[in-house]
Motif scaffolding. Structure first.
Motif, PDB file in Angstrom:
ATOM      1  N   GLN A  80      34.412  36.323  32.661  1.00  0.00           N
ATOM      2  CA  GLN A  80      35.270  36.076  31.503  1.00  0.00           C
ATOM      3  C   GLN A  80      35.413  37.333  30.652  1.00  0.00           C
ATOM      4  OE1 GLN A  80      33.819  32.743  29.236  1.00  0.00           O
ATOM      5  NE2 GLN A  80      34.048  31.295  30.935  1.00  0.00           N
ATOM      6  N   LEU A  81      34.293  38.014  30.407  1.00  0.00           N
ATOM      7  CA  LEU A  81      34.330  39.212  29.564  1.00  0.00           C
ATOM      8  C   LEU A  81      35.213  40.296  30.179  1.00  0.00           C
ATOM      9  CD1 LEU A  81      30.602  39.521  28.396  1.00  0.00           C
ATOM     10  CD2 LEU A  81      32.567  38.763  27.060  1.00  0.00           C
ATOM     11  N   VAL A  82      35.092  40.479  31.489  1.00  0.00           N
ATOM     12  CA  VAL A  82      35.893  41.505  32.163  1.00  0.00           C
ATOM     13  C   VAL A  82      37.376  41.145  32.111  1.00  0.00           C
ATOM     14  CG1 VAL A  82      36.382  42.619  34.375  1.00  0.00           C
ATOM     15  CG2 VAL A  82      34.010  42.244  33.666  1.00  0.00           C
ATOM     16  N   LEU A  83      37.693  39.884  32.382  1.00  0.00           N
ATOM     17  CA  LEU A  83      39.094  39.462  32.376  1.00  0.00           C
ATOM     18  C   LEU A  83      39.671  39.462  30.961  1.00  0.00           C
ATOM     19  CD1 LEU A  83      38.991  36.592  35.026  1.00  0.00           C
ATOM     20  CD2 LEU A  83      40.011  38.859  35.267  1.00  0.00           C
ATOM     21  N   TRP A  84      38.869  39.091  29.972  1.00  0.00           N
ATOM     22  CA  TRP A  84      39.327  39.176  28.581  1.00  0.00           C
ATOM     23  C   TRP A  84      39.668  40.620  28.225  1.00  0.00           C
ATOM     24  CZ3 TRP A  84      35.012  35.819  25.854  1.00  0.00           C
ATOM     25  CH2 TRP A  84      35.292  34.456  26.074  1.00  0.00           C
ATOM     26  N   ALA A  85      38.764  41.522  28.587  1.00  0.00           N
ATOM     27  CA  ALA A  85      38.997  42.940  28.299  1.00  0.00           C
ATOM     28  C   ALA A  85      40.245  43.436  29.028  1.00  0.00           C
ATOM     29  CB  ALA A  85      37.778  43.769  28.705  1.00  0.00           C
ATOM     30  N   GLY A  86      40.373  43.045  30.293  1.00  0.00           N
ATOM     31  CA  GLY A  86      41.538  43.453  31.066  1.00  0.00           C
ATOM     32  C   GLY A  86      42.833  42.952  30.457  1.00  0.00           C
TER      33      GLY A  86
ATOM     34  N   SER B  11      39.445  52.882  24.110  1.00  0.00           N
ATOM     35  CA  SER B  11      39.864  52.296  25.386  1.00  0.00           C
ATOM     36  C   SER B  11      41.349  52.563  25.649  1.00  0.00           C
ATOM     37  CB  SER B  11      39.556  50.791  25.419  1.00  0.00           C
ATOM     38  OG  SER B  11      40.191  50.113  24.357  1.00  0.00           O
ATOM     39  N   SER B  12      42.193  52.266  24.673  1.00  0.00           N
ATOM     40  CA  SER B  12      43.621  52.552  24.859  1.00  0.00           C
ATOM     41  C   SER B  12      43.875  54.055  24.870  1.00  0.00           C
ATOM     42  CB  SER B  12      44.440  51.894  23.746  1.00  0.00           C
ATOM     43  OG  SER B  12      44.435  50.494  23.881  1.00  0.00           O
ATOM     44  N   GLY B  13      43.099  54.789  24.070  1.00  0.00           N
ATOM     45  CA  GLY B  13      43.232  56.245  24.079  1.00  0.00           C
ATOM     46  C   GLY B  13      42.919  56.829  25.441  1.00  0.00           C
ATOM     47  N   THR B  14      41.948  56.240  26.125  1.00  0.00           N
ATOM     48  CA  THR B  14      41.599  56.697  27.475  1.00  0.00           C
ATOM     49  C   THR B  14      42.774  56.528  28.431  1.00  0.00           C
ATOM     50  OG1 THR B  14      39.255  56.178  27.156  1.00  0.00           O
ATOM     51  CG2 THR B  14      40.046  56.309  29.427  1.00  0.00           C
ATOM     52  N   ILE B  15      43.425  55.378  28.346  1.00  0.00           N
ATOM     53  CA  ILE B  15      44.601  55.148  29.198  1.00  0.00           C
ATOM     54  C   ILE B  15      45.700  56.152  28.863  1.00  0.00           C
ATOM     55  CG2 ILE B  15      46.424  53.498  29.796  1.00  0.00           C
ATOM     56  CD1 ILE B  15      44.372  51.257  29.183  1.00  0.00           C
ATOM     57  N   GLY B  16      45.930  56.353  27.570  1.00  0.00           N
ATOM     58  CA  GLY B  16      46.950  57.307  27.157  1.00  0.00           C
ATOM     59  C   GLY B  16      46.645  58.724  27.610  1.00  0.00           C
ATOM     60  N   ILE B  17      45.386  59.089  27.551  1.00  0.00           N
ATOM     61  CA  ILE B  17      44.985  60.441  27.958  1.00  0.00           C
ATOM     62  C   ILE B  17      45.178  60.642  29.458  1.00  0.00           C
ATOM     63  CG2 ILE B  17      42.938  61.905  28.283  1.00  0.00           C
ATOM     64  CD1 ILE B  17      42.094  60.930  25.433  1.00  0.00           C
ATOM     65  N   THR B  18      44.859  59.624  30.256  1.00  0.00           N
ATOM     66  CA  THR B  18      45.064  59.774  31.701  1.00  0.00           C
ATOM     67  C   THR B  18      46.552  59.919  32.028  1.00  0.00           C
ATOM     68  OG1 THR B  18      45.070  57.357  32.025  1.00  0.00           O
ATOM     69  CG2 THR B  18      42.967  58.513  32.309  1.00  0.00           C
TER      70      THR B  18
ATOM     71  N   GLY C 191      42.456  55.224  34.534  1.00  0.00           N
ATOM     72  CA  GLY C 191      42.397  55.031  33.090  1.00  0.00           C
ATOM     73  C   GLY C 191      42.146  53.581  32.721  1.00  0.00           C
ATOM     74  N   PHE C 192      42.833  52.676  33.409  1.00  0.00           N
ATOM     75  CA  PHE C 192      42.618  51.251  33.155  1.00  0.00           C
ATOM     76  C   PHE C 192      41.205  50.829  33.540  1.00  0.00           C
ATOM     77  CE2 PHE C 192      47.188  50.427  32.598  1.00  0.00           C
ATOM     78  CZ  PHE C 192      47.130  49.440  31.624  1.00  0.00           C
ATOM     79  N   LEU C 193      40.719  51.321  34.667  1.00  0.00           N
ATOM     80  CA  LEU C 193      39.359  50.972  35.089  1.00  0.00           C
ATOM     81  C   LEU C 193      38.332  51.396  34.044  1.00  0.00           C
ATOM     82  CD1 LEU C 193      39.112  51.773  38.922  1.00  0.00           C
ATOM     83  CD2 LEU C 193      39.214  49.533  37.808  1.00  0.00           C
ATOM     84  N   VAL C 194      38.463  52.623  33.563  1.00  0.00           N
ATOM     85  CA  VAL C 194      37.512  53.132  32.566  1.00  0.00           C
ATOM     86  C   VAL C 194      37.626  52.339  31.266  1.00  0.00           C
ATOM     87  CG1 VAL C 194      36.872  55.129  31.157  1.00  0.00           C
ATOM     88  CG2 VAL C 194      37.469  55.440  33.571  1.00  0.00           C
ATOM     89  N   ALA C 195      38.862  52.081  30.836  1.00  0.00           N
ATOM     90  CA  ALA C 195      39.078  51.351  29.585  1.00  0.00           C
ATOM     91  C   ALA C 195      38.501  49.939  29.661  1.00  0.00           C
ATOM     92  CB  ALA C 195      40.572  51.292  29.269  1.00  0.00           C
ATOM     93  N   ILE C 196      38.759  49.251  30.758  1.00  0.00           N
ATOM     94  CA  ILE C 196      38.256  47.878  30.913  1.00  0.00           C
ATOM     95  C   ILE C 196      36.733  47.871  31.026  1.00  0.00           C
ATOM     96  CG2 ILE C 196      38.241  45.870  32.452  1.00  0.00           C
ATOM     97  CD1 ILE C 196      41.203  46.545  33.072  1.00  0.00           C
ATOM     98  N   ALA C 197      36.182  48.874  31.712  1.00  0.00           N
ATOM     99  CA  ALA C 197      34.721  48.966  31.827  1.00  0.00           C
ATOM    100  C   ALA C 197      34.082  49.180  30.456  1.00  0.00           C
ATOM    101  CB  ALA C 197      34.344  50.104  32.773  1.00  0.00           C
TER     102      ALA C 197
END
Length: 232
Positions: A74-80, A156-163, A182-188
């Motif tokens: 649940q936590l992973v999917l919520w974050a995703g 987390s969103s900054g990481t996606i933007g940076i990638t 970027g999404f993998l790192v942000a969600i993790a």
């Protein structure tokens, strides 16, 4: 209790307690892009879209909770869900425009959406503490949440933007690969934060907060790298 939640004063304080920290963070990040700033109206629209993403993600998270038995899942999917919706909030605004024409633009817009998301999320979170404990305790609770949650959404969103920014001048395959990473790192990051906060009812907050600041410093350094790519 219900009537307190509908008290305009409570709602107003909750809104201010949620939005002011996000606006302060937004001011900080926008100062880093003073050489070629994005249109203020467009940034405001992205910020509002980030707030609206909260409204969309709530039923999605309820659906996940109802159909996924594992709390970790649940936590992973919520974050995703949150990371995807913040990203979509930016895409909807920038679709068929030429405003994201530099590497630095993507971190700026994604961080803006993330701060809008955090603003409304924190405002909703503040309603109960303000109703139960009054303004002082409620706002102090909000500031603790601001320190963690707002920072989390930013990095987390900054990481996606940076990638996206780093891969801006690469071929399509590598751009997609960088976005995926970027999404993998942000969600993790997002999932780990939620897990450690929930696991001990927030008792690990200082440790998690310290880790978040380490990640934030890394994001700031990478942000500067992307900014220099835009000015070269």
């Amino acid at each position: 209790m219900a009537f307190l939640a509908n008290d305009p004063k409570i709602l107003g304080l909750a809104f201010l307690g949620g939005i002011i920290p996000s606006l302060l963070w937004l001011w900080f990040w926008l100062k880093e892009d003073e050489e070629n700033p994005e249109p203020k109206g467009l940034l405001a629209l992205v910020f509002v879209m980030g707030m609206l993403a909260v409204v969309v993600v709530l039923p999605v998270q309820k659906f996940i909770q109802a159909h996924i038995g594992s709390s970790e899942g649940q936590l992973v999917l919520w974050a995703g869900a949150e990371e995807i919706l913040k990203y979509l909030a930016v895409l909807i605004i920038l679709f068929k425009t030429n405003h994201a024409n530099e590497p630095i633009d993507w971190p700026i817009y994604l961080i803006t959406a993330a701060l809008g998301f955090a603003a409304l999320e924190n405002s909703l979170f503040l309603i109960k503490p303000l109703s139960v404990s009054g303004a002082t305790v409620g706002l102090l609770t909000g500031q603790l949440r601001f320190l963690g949650s707002t920072l989390l959404h930013t990095v987390s969103s900054g990481t996606i933007g940076i990638t996206i920014g780093i891969s801006f001048y690469m071929d399509e395959f590598r751009r997609k690969w960088f976005l995926f990473v970027g999404f993998l790192v942000a969600i993790a990051l997002h999932s780990a934060f939620n897990f450690f906060i929930i696991r001990n009812d927030g008792n690990d907050f200082l440790k998690v907060f310290a880790f978040l600041w380490v990640v934030t410093i890394i994001v700031m350094l990478l942000f500067e790298k992307v900014r220099r790519m835009s000015t070269n």
